[in-house]
Design an enzyme around this catalytic site. Structure first.
Site, PDB file in Angstrom:
ATOM      1  N   ASP A 132      -3.396   0.372   7.099  1.00  0.00           N
ATOM      2  CA  ASP A 132      -2.307   0.788   5.338  1.00  0.00           C
ATOM      3  C   ASP A 132      -1.741  -0.860   5.617  1.00  0.00           C
ATOM      4  O   ASP A 132      -1.354  -1.503   4.803  1.00  0.00           O
ATOM      5  CB  ASP A 132      -0.964   1.240   5.755  1.00  0.00           C
ATOM      6  CG  ASP A 132      -0.602   3.247   6.128  1.00  0.00           C
ATOM      7  OD1 ASP A 132      -0.927   4.299   5.274  1.00  0.00           O
ATOM      8  OD2 ASP A 132      -1.343   2.946   7.231  1.00  0.00           O
ATOM      9  N   ASP A 169       0.638  -1.254  -0.005  1.00  0.00           N
ATOM     10  CA  ASP A 169      -0.100   0.278   0.085  1.00  0.00           C
ATOM     11  C   ASP A 169       0.857   1.176  -0.295  1.00  0.00           C
ATOM     12  O   ASP A 169       1.288   1.946   1.048  1.00  0.00           O
ATOM     13  CB  ASP A 169      -1.245  -0.073   0.931  1.00  0.00           C
ATOM     14  CG  ASP A 169      -1.786   1.358   0.834  1.00  0.00           C
ATOM     15  OD1 ASP A 169      -2.027   1.809   0.003  1.00  0.00           O
ATOM     16  OD2 ASP A 169      -2.428   1.474   2.355  1.00  0.00           O
ATOM     17  N   GLU A 205      -0.979  -0.735  -5.095  1.00  0.00           N
ATOM     18  CA  GLU A 205      -2.394  -0.004  -5.470  1.00  0.00           C
ATOM     19  C   GLU A 205      -1.698   0.880  -6.747  1.00  0.00           C
ATOM     20  O   GLU A 205      -1.140   1.376  -7.009  1.00  0.00           O
ATOM     21  CB  GLU A 205      -2.287   0.735  -4.507  1.00  0.00           C
ATOM     22  CG  GLU A 205      -3.654   0.954  -4.860  1.00  0.00           C
ATOM     23  CD  GLU A 205      -4.554   2.482  -3.381  1.00  0.00           C
ATOM     24  OE1 GLU A 205      -5.310   1.663  -2.163  1.00  0.00           O
ATOM     25  OE2 GLU A 205      -4.420   3.052  -3.709  1.00  0.00           O
TER      26      GLU A 205
END
Lengths: 191, 191
Positions: A146, A12, A73
């Site tokens: 996260d 992330d 991501e």
């Protein structure tokens, strides 16, 4: 297509906080958690220093856990411009770390991850954390957000990997047939 | 503040085309061109491969020309989202290359560069190219646009550097005075 044993690193991305995770695919849809954590870089430091720290940290993770593939991501423009740019710079050094070890990288949008994990592309943080905790058989919910997001990315890739590998196998076979035909016609010309 | 001999690398960041330049400050406001070029990565290749190629190329430039400082364009959200993100990923690996050699990085917006070079923050490409050609005493205009932009960034930094160095010297002196006062009071406590 059996992917058991496949090690996936979920990322992330972020400069202030970057979630990192490693999971390993088991039999069927089972997935084992290997590691999860968050790398932070001081927001008051220079961009050069922050990118260097992040790169060093992710390289250490890759050396420690030898992932076969990275799921990260995919960014969209949203929220604060400066934050988005910082995150995009971070993605650059994270992807470079994978490239330097010849680890393939797959990108997923937040809604693709949500859909894969919960069946709902608009699932909220609470639902996602509950699903991840259950899927990985964790005794408590992963924190901070996260870290949970990094695990969700890795799980998403595990479940998408068989379909991706089938597609890649089909594309590869098609390229090989084309190459065969190419060689065939060259030989004909030579006769 | 005399900056003669300062070597500046200018970078117009991009993944499809990345402009790179090196200039050296002479006496007064004179600037000598050292090198200029464009690094390209194939748009059909994987992001991992493209970022790796760009990183290798900029590291080679840094090894060849040993710049003292890097000037790179500061990005804003504009145009195609995917292109902006790719460029921002590129900035990450370009800045990392500088960080790994402990080369300081300064960012300038396009309008700061235009203002510094032509006195007009809205100068067009043609005016900018003509100014850069004249300032550097080139026999012909640098091509393509990315190469000219990379030179403009480097020249912009040369002319801004004395003011930046003065500011940094003032800040450093202030930190030293604060540290002196800190040491003084600690000694008093020890008496």
């Amino acid at each position: 297509m059996d992917i058991s044993g496949l090690r996936v690193m979920g990322i992330d991305p972020g400069l202030t906080r970057c979630g990192l995770s490693v999971v390993q695919a088991g039999r069927g849809r089972s997935i084992l958690p290997v590691s999860v954590g968050v790398v932070r870089t001081p927001s008051g430091a220079e961009l050069t220093d922050r990118l260097k720290r992040l790169n060093v940290a992710v390289r250490e993770w890759m050396a420690d856990y030898s992932p076969d593939v990275v799921a990260i991501e995919r960014l969209f423009e949203r929220g604060n411009v400066s934050t988005v740019m910082h995150t995009a710079h971070a993605v650059g050094v994270l992807v470079l770390a994978a490239a330097d070890r010849d680890i393939p990288v797959h990108m997923y949008t937040p809604s693709e991850v949500k859909k894969a994990i919960s069946g709902n592309g608009r699932a909220d943080k609470k639902q996602m954390t509950a699903m991840i905790t259950r899927i990985l058989g964790l005794t408590e919910a992963p924190k901070p957000a996260d870290a949970a997001d990094a695990l969700a990315l890795a799980v998403c890739h595990c479940w998408r990997a068989p379909a991706i590998m089938r597609q890649e196998a089909v594309a590869q076979a098609s390229r090989e047939r084309a190459a065969q035909r190419g060689r065939g016609s060259t030989q004909l010309k030579g006769i």
